[in-house]
Design a protein around this motif. Structure first.
Motif, PDB file in Angstrom:
ATOM      1  N   UNK A 411       0.864  -1.175   0.000  1.00  0.00           N
ATOM      2  CA  UNK A 411       0.000   0.000   0.000  1.00  0.00           C
ATOM      3  C   UNK A 411       0.906   1.232   0.000  1.00  0.00           C
ATOM      4  N   UNK A 412       0.569   2.197  -0.850  1.00  0.00           N
ATOM      5  CA  UNK A 412       1.374   3.410  -0.997  1.00  0.00           C
ATOM      6  C   UNK A 412       1.117   4.381   0.158  1.00  0.00           C
ATOM      7  N   UNK A 413       2.193   4.914   0.720  1.00  0.00           N
ATOM      8  CA  UNK A 413       2.135   5.888   1.822  1.00  0.00           C
ATOM      9  C   UNK A 413       2.951   7.109   1.392  1.00  0.00           C
ATOM     10  N   UNK A 414       2.380   8.317   1.513  1.00  0.00           N
ATOM     11  CA  UNK A 414       3.085   9.503   1.010  1.00  0.00           C
ATOM     12  C   UNK A 414       3.251  10.581   2.087  1.00  0.00           C
ATOM     13  N   UNK A 415       4.327  11.333   1.942  1.00  0.00           N
ATOM     14  CA  UNK A 415       4.534  12.582   2.680  1.00  0.00           C
ATOM     15  C   UNK A 415       4.703  13.660   1.612  1.00  0.00           C
ATOM     16  N   UNK A 416       3.822  14.669   1.624  1.00  0.00           N
ATOM     17  CA  UNK A 416       3.781  15.637   0.531  1.00  0.00           C
ATOM     18  C   UNK A 416       4.237  17.021   0.985  1.00  0.00           C
ATOM     19  N   UNK A 417       4.502  17.862   0.014  1.00  0.00           N
ATOM     20  CA  UNK A 417       4.866  19.254   0.282  1.00  0.00           C
ATOM     21  C   UNK A 417       3.672  20.048   0.818  1.00  0.00           C
ATOM     22  N   UNK A 418       2.465  19.523   0.636  1.00  0.00           N
ATOM     23  CA  UNK A 418       1.251  20.282   0.973  1.00  0.00           C
ATOM     24  C   UNK A 418       0.661  19.911   2.331  1.00  0.00           C
ATOM     25  N   UNK A 419       1.371  19.090   3.138  1.00  0.00           N
ATOM     26  CA  UNK A 419       0.908  18.886   4.499  1.00  0.00           C
ATOM     27  C   UNK A 419       0.353  17.526   4.857  1.00  0.00           C
ATOM     28  N   UNK A 420       0.608  16.506   4.038  1.00  0.00           N
ATOM     29  CA  UNK A 420       0.253  15.134   4.413  1.00  0.00           C
ATOM     30  C   UNK A 420       1.542  14.433   4.850  1.00  0.00           C
ATOM     31  N   UNK A 421       1.506  13.791   6.019  1.00  0.00           N
ATOM     32  CA  UNK A 421       2.699  13.134   6.561  1.00  0.00           C
ATOM     33  C   UNK A 421       2.402  11.660   6.819  1.00  0.00           C
ATOM     34  N   UNK A 422       3.110  10.780   6.083  1.00  0.00           N
ATOM     35  CA  UNK A 422       2.951   9.328   6.209  1.00  0.00           C
ATOM     36  C   UNK A 422       1.478   8.949   6.047  1.00  0.00           C
ATOM     37  N   UNK A 423       0.899   9.468   4.987  1.00  0.00           N
ATOM     38  CA  UNK A 423      -0.539   9.312   4.720  1.00  0.00           C
ATOM     39  C   UNK A 423      -0.774   8.097   3.823  1.00  0.00           C
ATOM     40  N   UNK A 424      -1.690   7.227   4.242  1.00  0.00           N
ATOM     41  CA  UNK A 424      -2.016   6.027   3.476  1.00  0.00           C
ATOM     42  C   UNK A 424      -2.982   6.385   2.344  1.00  0.00           C
ATOM     43  N   UNK A 425      -2.491   6.273   1.119  1.00  0.00           N
ATOM     44  CA  UNK A 425      -3.288   6.669  -0.043  1.00  0.00           C
ATOM     45  C   UNK A 425      -4.434   5.691  -0.290  1.00  0.00           C
ATOM     46  N   UNK A 426      -4.201   4.403   0.003  1.00  0.00           N
ATOM     47  CA  UNK A 426      -5.251   3.405  -0.203  1.00  0.00           C
ATOM     48  C   UNK A 426      -5.093   2.625  -1.500  1.00  0.00           C
ATOM     49  N   UNK A 427      -4.043   2.927  -2.288  1.00  0.00           N
ATOM     50  CA  UNK A 427      -3.785   2.185  -3.523  1.00  0.00           C
ATOM     51  C   UNK A 427      -2.851   1.013  -3.238  1.00  0.00           C
ATOM     52  N   UNK A 428      -3.184  -0.135  -3.806  1.00  0.00           N
ATOM     53  CA  UNK A 428      -2.325  -1.314  -3.686  1.00  0.00           C
ATOM     54  C   UNK A 428      -1.548  -1.474  -4.992  1.00  0.00           C
ATOM     55  N   UNK A 429      -0.206  -1.533  -4.876  1.00  0.00           N
ATOM     56  CA  UNK A 429       0.687  -1.609  -6.027  1.00  0.00           C
ATOM     57  C   UNK A 429       1.544  -2.868  -5.935  1.00  0.00           C
ATOM     58  N   UNK A 430       1.940  -3.393  -7.097  1.00  0.00           N
ATOM     59  CA  UNK A 430       2.843  -4.541  -7.123  1.00  0.00           C
ATOM     60  C   UNK A 430       4.118  -4.149  -7.864  1.00  0.00           C
ATOM     61  N   UNK A 431       5.264  -4.517  -7.308  1.00  0.00           N
ATOM     62  CA  UNK A 431       6.541  -4.178  -7.945  1.00  0.00           C
ATOM     63  C   UNK A 431       6.721  -5.046  -9.184  1.00  0.00           C
ATOM     64  N   UNK A 432       6.816  -4.381 -10.358  1.00  0.00           N
ATOM     65  CA  UNK A 432       6.883  -5.101 -11.631  1.00  0.00           C
ATOM     66  C   UNK A 432       8.292  -5.149 -12.207  1.00  0.00           C
TER      67      UNK A 432
END
Length: 613
Positions: A411-432
């Motif tokens: 599951x993708x987790x992001x920290x953004x320039x706009x104020x989200x810190x270690x936020x769970x996006x909810x998308x499931x990705x597979x390393x290809x």
């Protein structure tokens, strides 16, 4: 999705396209060669700018900018964890709660919380970051399909309604924000952003006038079109079905060189009249092609120089691939980029690959990325398990961009320039695979989503609550719902939700059709605002349907699942079905079906804002 370029220095548009493409490809090469260094720098930059931010102070970061301290002190979160902070900003608190830069607006996510769109904070400079990602797309595409600068793109792009928070900030979808920005509206000439649709037709708030005028301009310039598309596959198919319904009117306009009086927006009329000329020959050609019994290959017949269809066909959009193949005569279906309201993520460096093989390379300058391992429950539903909240051990399982493992799902987790810190996006990705040292990911799914037609996302809990509300209509007839499942039916345009219900009826009074129609409407009223907007405003979702099936149908469904290898001890009725033989089994046992009699209630903005006005 089409690319919007960065402004050229001093407004100079006389630049070498070859040189620009070369610089862009070198940028991709550079950031994928040392992605961990880039990621360290991005995190340090985000944290150093945010030293006075209340949220980070709450967690005791105290100005630290290193990765180790950040991961130790700042928790991994979901939207509900920051909802009180979002509410304060929405209500007008301008102190640096999440970000040291002023929040310029909220981007409304297609994901929901409490039935309402999530509000993602953004800052003015994010528009530049989004423009950067857009600017990577065509230089990549040009390696595979040269000569795209010699013609135009026919893209069906639309704005959606927006609202204002009680504190006066605009809340709107990310693409509406982008199309209304000067980055898009005042873009300098670039052969890669030469579209058949004038800006005025894209920015028209009336969806019928916008679609009609964009289609008309696309037909008038049919020989110039080298690529066609929309954001989602569903949106592009909706455009083709619009043409199927309205081609006689469009041909009439082209024949006479006059615009249908139904198009009343003055700016749209003026923009279209700059393109429209009387052309009886073109009108005859379009009428002849559209009047044929079969619409197979209509895209290549009407726009003969088209080289590919640019739409998102990953995730739930993959259900539209057969229809796109039919209309396009098997043209390549190209997914160019991966983005969301929270952040723009990455690009597809092999755009002519099969839709099932699409992978996105995350651009490490966009945000700081982490990855939470997810695991599958290997049963008949093959569902993905993602914990709702993380304990300390699970928090430590997160890995950095360069540490993901080939074939593993995250599951993708992001920290953004706009104020989200270690936020769970909810998308499931597979390393290809990998581009240099940067991983490439297949998009697998949104976690917990069971039904989706367009940008709507309905999860199992929400569906269960909606069904629970609806079955109250059956109580006076001494009837109960024994079992149910659901299906996203995209054989109709627009697609619609179908629920299969098996009932146990004790009472002797027959249940009238109006009661089942009330059940349909109650379910729709109970679903989230993104679904209701799709029904009411965007017209991208059709009326919900309930199909009543014979008694014993769900026993047959279980027997079938067990015949495929499911364990009888672990079998649970799936709340959504996609496998064609199962849908056929259910449809073969339908006794009667009912549709929602009208649209559910919906208004722009959050319900609590509307109630407070």
């Amino acid at each position: 999705m089409p690319e919007a370029p960065k402004k050229t220095v001093n407004g100079d548009t006389d630049y070498s396209l070859t040189e620009k493409n070369k610089r862009t490809l070198q940028f991709i090469e550079d950031v994928t060669t040392n992605p961990d260094d880039v990621q360290k720098r991005v995190l340090a930059e985000i944290l150093s700018r945010s030293t006075g931010v209340e949220y980070l102070g709450r967690h005791g970061l105290n100005g630290h900018t290193d990765r180790h301290t950040f991961k130790k002190l700042v928790p991994v979160i979901k939207y509900d964890d920051i909802l009180p902070d979002i509410a304060r900003i929405a209500n007008g608190d301008k102190s640096p709660i999440l970000c040291s830069h002023p929040i310029s607006e909220f981007l409304t996510s297609s994901g929901t919380s409490g039935g309402e769109r999530k509000l993602m904070p953004t800052i003015e400079e994010e528009l530049g970051r989004r423009s950067l990602l857009y600017s990577l797309l065509m230089p990549v595409m040009n390696q595979f399909v040269p000569g795209l600068d010699k013609g135009k793109g026919m893209y069906f792009l639309f704005i959606k309604s927006e609202a204002k928070t009680p504190g006066g900030l605009v809340a709107r979808p990310v693409l509406t924000s982008f199309y209304k920005s000067n980055h898009f509206k005042e873009r300098p000439y670039d052969p890669y952003t030469n579209y058949t649709s004038p800006n005025e037709t894209i920015l028209c708030p009336d969806s019928y006038q916008s679609m009609y005028s964009q289609m008309l301009c696309g037909l008038c310039q049919n020989k110039d079109v080298l690529r066609v598309g929309a954001v989602f596959a569903s949106g592009f198919i909706r455009a083709i079905r619009f043409l199927e319904k309205h081609w006689p009117l469009l041909c009439s306009d082209i024949r006479t060189g006059s615009l249908n009086p139904q198009i009343t927006d003055p700016s749209v009329r003026e923009a279209v009249m700059r393109v429209l000329r009387p052309d009886p020959g073109l009108a005859d050609f379009i009428g002849s092609e559209c009047g044929r019994q079969s619409w197979q290959g209509i895209i290549t017949r009407l726009w003969p120089n088209t080289k590919y269809v640019d739409v998102i066909v990953t995730g739930t959009m993959s259900q539209y691939i057969p229809t796109l193949d039919y209309y396009s005569n098997g043209l390549p279906l190209v997914c160019t980029m991966y983005a969301s309201s929270e952040c723009y993520f990455g690009v597809n460096l092999n755009p002519l690959c099969k839709p099932s093989e699409v992978s996105y390379t995350l651009i490490p300058t966009m945000a700081y990325f982490e990855f939470l391992p997810v695991h599958r429950n290997n049963g008949v539903t093959n569902s993905i398990t993602v914990p709702k909240s993380l304990n300390e051990k699970e928090q430590q399982e997160l890995v950095d961009l360069v540490d993901v493992k080939l074939g593993q799902e995250y599951e993708l987790v992001v920290t953004t320039y706009a104020g989200l810190y270690r936020y769970r996006v909810g998308d499931v990705l597979r390393v290809a695979g990998f581009k240099n040292k940067a991983p490439q990911f297949n998009f697998i799914c949104r976690k917990n989503v069971v039904l989706s037609i367009d940008s709507d996302k309905t999860d199992e809990v929400e569906l269960q609550n909606a069904v629970k509300n609806a079955v109250n209509h059956l109580m006076p007839f001494d009837a109960t719902l024994t079992e149910y499942t659901s299906y996203a039916d995209t054989s109709t345009i627009p697609g619609h939700y179908v629920l299969f219900w098996e009932l146990h009826v004790n009472g002797s009074t027959p249940i009238p059709p109006s009661i089942f129609e009330d059940c349909c409407l109650t379910i729709e009223e109970s679903l989230n605002s993104v679904y209701r907007q799709g029904r009411v405003s965007d017209k991208s979702i059709g009326p919900l349907e309930i199909k009543i099936v014979e008694s014993g149908t769900f026993d047959k469904l279980m027997d079938y699942a067990i015949s495929l290898g499911a364990s009888i001890n672990q079998y649970k009725t799936p709340r959504c079905v996609k496998f064609a033989p199962i849908v056929e089994l259910l449809n073969s046992r339908v006794v009667c079906s009912y549709f929602s009699p009208k649209c559910p209630k919906w208004a722009p903005g959050h319900r609590q804002w509307n109630n407070s006005n």
